[in-house]
Write an enzyme that holds these catalytic residues in place. Structure first.
Site, PDB file in Angstrom:
ATOM      1  N   ARG A 219       0.847  -1.180   0.000  1.00  0.00           N
ATOM      2  CA  ARG A 219       0.000   0.000   0.000  1.00  0.00           C
ATOM      3  C   ARG A 219       0.891   1.241   0.000  1.00  0.00           C
ATOM      4  O   ARG A 219       1.922   1.285   0.675  1.00  0.00           O
ATOM      5  CB  ARG A 219      -0.919   0.033   1.230  1.00  0.00           C
ATOM      6  CG  ARG A 219      -2.039  -0.987   1.203  1.00  0.00           C
ATOM      7  CD  ARG A 219      -3.076  -0.671   0.138  1.00  0.00           C
ATOM      8  NE  ARG A 219      -4.221  -1.560   0.179  1.00  0.00           N
ATOM      9  CZ  ARG A 219      -4.330  -2.701  -0.499  1.00  0.00           C
ATOM     10  NH1 ARG A 219      -3.332  -3.106  -1.274  1.00  0.00           N
ATOM     11  NH2 ARG A 219      -5.424  -3.440  -0.410  1.00  0.00           N
ATOM     12  N   HIS A 267      -1.166  -0.821  -9.858  1.00  0.00           N
ATOM     13  CA  HIS A 267      -1.766  -1.640  -8.798  1.00  0.00           C
ATOM     14  C   HIS A 267      -2.347  -2.941  -9.365  1.00  0.00           C
ATOM     15  O   HIS A 267      -3.540  -3.228  -9.228  1.00  0.00           O
ATOM     16  CB  HIS A 267      -2.845  -0.850  -8.056  1.00  0.00           C
ATOM     17  CG  HIS A 267      -3.104  -1.380  -6.668  1.00  0.00           C
ATOM     18  ND1 HIS A 267      -3.510  -0.593  -5.620  1.00  0.00           N
ATOM     19  CD2 HIS A 267      -3.017  -2.641  -6.151  1.00  0.00           C
ATOM     20  CE1 HIS A 267      -3.667  -1.324  -4.532  1.00  0.00           C
ATOM     21  NE2 HIS A 267      -3.371  -2.575  -4.831  1.00  0.00           N
TER      22      HIS A 267
END
Length: 304
Positions: A219, A267
């Site tokens: 993250r 991502h």
């Protein structure tokens, strides 16, 4: 089962779950919301769950649950995350690609190619390259084992100590300086929790040896992005492969876009695959029905 995601393929999930005798529907296709017992979601809007008074299970469409556990509108029901061997394999493949890309000096060759310049760098023995992996959960462990299998010296760090054959492990904040200073390539695979928020700050990034490479597949909030940019600009961190960012999509104004020592991916290091993950969802629905322990249940207090 109600479905919500702005990025996942509803029809693929509907077809896969039909094989598990689960009828998946989108909110607009449900006339009797009291009949909904399960929710399969990724970042649903605030208040989403309020319409489903008889909800008994929330399934997060992915391994990372930080977008769910930090909410104040969750129903008081079990939450599970997807735990699919193919997700772990996909992540391990991405991490191995990133580690090998840095270990084999591919970014330097890419820069030389743009300059039409023949640039030879003698390959190093993987056994001389130290790879630090922060986070030894299901995905991190798979990546660590795969890197070790390729001959890299792997050292893993986690919140609690784990014993893994062929991998040197450590745990606790006091062990972080050693893994930072001892890594040629550092890979961040930590879950987002209150403990890991901004864990990789300027002070800790400065502990990396000059010229180290950095990979982040967890993250963006775990890393002080401004400090990372400064370290990349100064050359203290030589290169980075980044799949996650503090703000996603990464804004066009970010200096990271223009850096030729940074590889940006959107991502996608690991995603849930309906055909294989549906089996775990079906198993948990059956376990819920018979009162058995659920697979991959999330502890909201721990954040994962």
């Amino acid at each position: 089962m109600v479905f919500y995601s702005q990025v996942d393929d509803f029809e693929a999930w509907r077809s896969a779950l039909a094989a598990e005798d689960i009828e998946l529907r989108q909110t607009g296709d449900i006339a009797d919301k009291a009949s909904v017992r399960h929710a399969l979601v990724w970042k649903p809007p605030h208040g989403f769950f309020a319409d489903f008074a008889n909800l008994a299970l929330v399934i997060n469409l992915g391994a990372g649950v930080d977008a769910l556990v930090g909410r104040d509108d969750l129903p008081d029901v079990p939450i599970t995350r997807l735990s699919d061997p193919k997700m772990a394999r996909m992540m391990a493949g991405y991490v191995l690609f990133a580690v090998t890309r840095h270990a084999r000096n591919i970014p330097a060759f890419e820069r030389a190619q743009r300059q039409r310049r023949w640039h030879y760098i003698h390959p190093r023995d993987p056994e001389t390259i130290r790879v630090g992996i922060l986070g030894l959960g299901e995905l991190g462990l798979a990546a660590a084992i795969e890197c070790a299998r390729q001959g890299y010296q792997v050292q893993g760090w986690s919140n609690t100590l784990k014993d893994v054959d062929g991998i040197r492990t450590s745990a606790g904040l006091e062990a972080l300086p050693e893994i930072f200073s001892g890594s040629d390539i550092l890979v961040c695979m930590l879950p987002q929790t209150p403990l890991t928020q901004n864990l990789l700050n300027a002070e800790r990034l400065a502990l990396l040896k000059t010229g180290a490479a950095f990979v982040n597949v967890s993250r963006g909030s775990i890393v002080d992005e401004a400090a990372l940019i400064a370290a990349l600009q100064s050359g203290h961190i030589a290169e980075a492969t980044l799949d996650v960012f503090a703000t996603e999509p990464l804004p066009p104004s970010s200096p990271l876009w223009a850096m030729d020592n940074v590889l940006i991916t959107p991502h996608l290091a690991s995603i849930a695959l309906p055909a294989s993950a549906a089996r775990q969802i079906g198993e948990n629905v059956r376990r819920l029905r018979t009162g058995q322990p659920l697979l991959s249940r999330v502890d909201p207090g721990r954040g994962y």
